[in-house]
Design an enzyme around this catalytic site. Structure first.
Site: not given
Ligand code: ACO
Length: 336
Positions: A115, A263, A293
């Site tokens: 990234c 980014h 992304n």
């Molecule tokens: N659809 C529906 N439900 C989902 C999905 C999906 N696509 N993916 C995961 N879930 C569920 C999980 O299984 C979990 O269920 P559970 O509570 O029953 O176990 C629930 O949703 C919550 O999952 P988390 O992983 O805790 O979700 P979170 O709120 O952390 O969101 C996310 C995930 C969006 C990836 C978040 O952690 C985030 O924004 N992270 C930042 C990282 C990022 O954006 N990276 C981008 C790429 S890296 C970069 O460019 C730097």
């Protein structure tokens, strides 16, 4: 000492639009979850056989950048190509661009900084121009990620985020030291290398032969892994630090920022930074809503669209900031 200035941008994305509703037919997800967590509405995913590859998309973006820069392709002195999804394991796609453009046997450097790849690539190109070694450098960021992600329930927390596309810039010598790239700031923290990574295939632990020999349907080592919440926390911290570092290096204040192009990791990360820096909607450019992304391509696609939409004017202070796998992060401060 010379300065370097972006004189042309271009971008290209595959035609195939994949909406959140489309994804809900492939895996257990829904539009509300994706929009609430990431801000993404749709992304472009190449379709097998449609001719798109990381190289070919990068080439199309490059051709547009060359046209917009109004230079002859033969005036390009060097190519920098940033990607995590090259057409071949080796060589990297920089040489494919050199061949396809039909230009002289100039150098082609491939950047593996995910990234942060475009920010790293721009910084490298800037140094070559500052020293007087080169005059015009083509910098490309391109990714075809849709073929590498797991589009089943198992991969849903990753696959809904990423998209395909490419962006390119022509960086050119500038005699006015107050114009162009003012500074760039690069960082890494390898302690967290595996918090956002695809471990295989790699010569270190698991090569293709190991994967084939094990024939394990649950093998996820060649799929991207992301510790989402850990990445989120580190991203907002490092984005903030490196933007401040860039401003301080140039005696600039937050109020001097005319346009921040972060980014496009996740709209929630961009919004957090916007709020923290008290920037208005006009001071931050986001297009992750439409493209997801696109990793190394996200900043050049966003910058190219911002230019097309007339949102960046001559004399503007433009800040590019990136964070990603490595971890690596960086910023580039530009007087447009
Ligand atoms: N659809 C529906 N439900 C989902 C999905 C999906 N696509 N993916 C995961 N879930 C569920 C999980 O299984 C979990 O269920 P559970 O509570 O029953 O176990 C629930 O949703 C919550 O999952 P988390 O992983 O805790 O979700 P979170 O709120 O952390 O969101 C996310 C995930 C969006 C990836 C978040 O952690 C985030 O924004 N992270 C930042 C990282 C990022 O954006 N990276 C981008 C790429 S890296 C970069 O460019 C730097």
């Amino acid at each position: 000492m010379y300065n370097s200035r972006i004189i042309g941008m271009g971008h290209y994305v595959p035609e195939n639009i994949v909406t959140n509703d489309d994804l809900s037919k492939l895996m257990d997800t829904n539009d509300q979850w994706i929009q609430e967590r990431t801000g993404i509405h749709e992304r472009r995913w190449a379709v097998k056989g449609d001719g798109n590859s990381t190289f070919s998309m990068g080439l199309k973006a490059a051709e547009k950048a060359i046209k917009n820069a109004k230079i002859d392709k033969d005036d390009i002195d060097f190519i920098v190509f940033a990607t995590l999804s090259p057409d071949y394991y080796f060589p990297g796609p920089g040489v494919q661009v050199q061949e396809a453009l039909g230009i002289d046997t100039i150098g082609a450097l491939d950047v593996r900084n995910q990234c942060s790849g475009f920010v790293y690539g721009l910084s490298v190109a800037d140094q070559f121009i500052k020293t007087g070694m080169y005059k015009n450098i083509l910098v490309i960021g391109s990714e075809l990620q849709s073929q590498g992600i797991d589009i089943s329930n198992r991969g849903r927390s990753i696959s809904v985020i990423f998209g395909d596309g490419a962006g390119a810039a022509i960086l050119s010598r500038e005699d006015d030291s107050n114009k162009g790239i003012l500074s760039s700031h690069l960082h890494s923290e390898g302690a967290y290398a595996l918090e956002l990574a695809a471990e295989a295939p790699g010569m270190g632990k698991r090569w293709v032969t190991d994967i084939i020999a094990e024939n394990n349907p649950d093998d996820m080592s060649y799929r991207p892994y992301m510790n989402g919440q850990f990445v989120f926390k580190n991203a907002i911290r490092r984005f903030s630090e490196v933007i401040h570092q860039g401003l301080e290096a140039n005696n600039l204040q937050v109020s001097d920022i005319d346009m921040l192009v972060p980014h496009q990791a996740n709209l929630r990360i961009s919004q957090y930074i916007q709020k923290k820096f008290k920037l208005s909607d006009d001071q931050v450019f986001n297009n992750i809503q439409h493209y997801g992304n696109t990793t190394a391509a996200s900043i050049p696609i966003a910058l190219s669209e911002a230019c097309e939409q007339g949102k960046i004017k001559s004399g503007d202070t433009v800040v590019l900031a990136a964070f990603g796998s490595g971890f690596t992060w960086g910023s580039v401060i530009i007087k447009w």
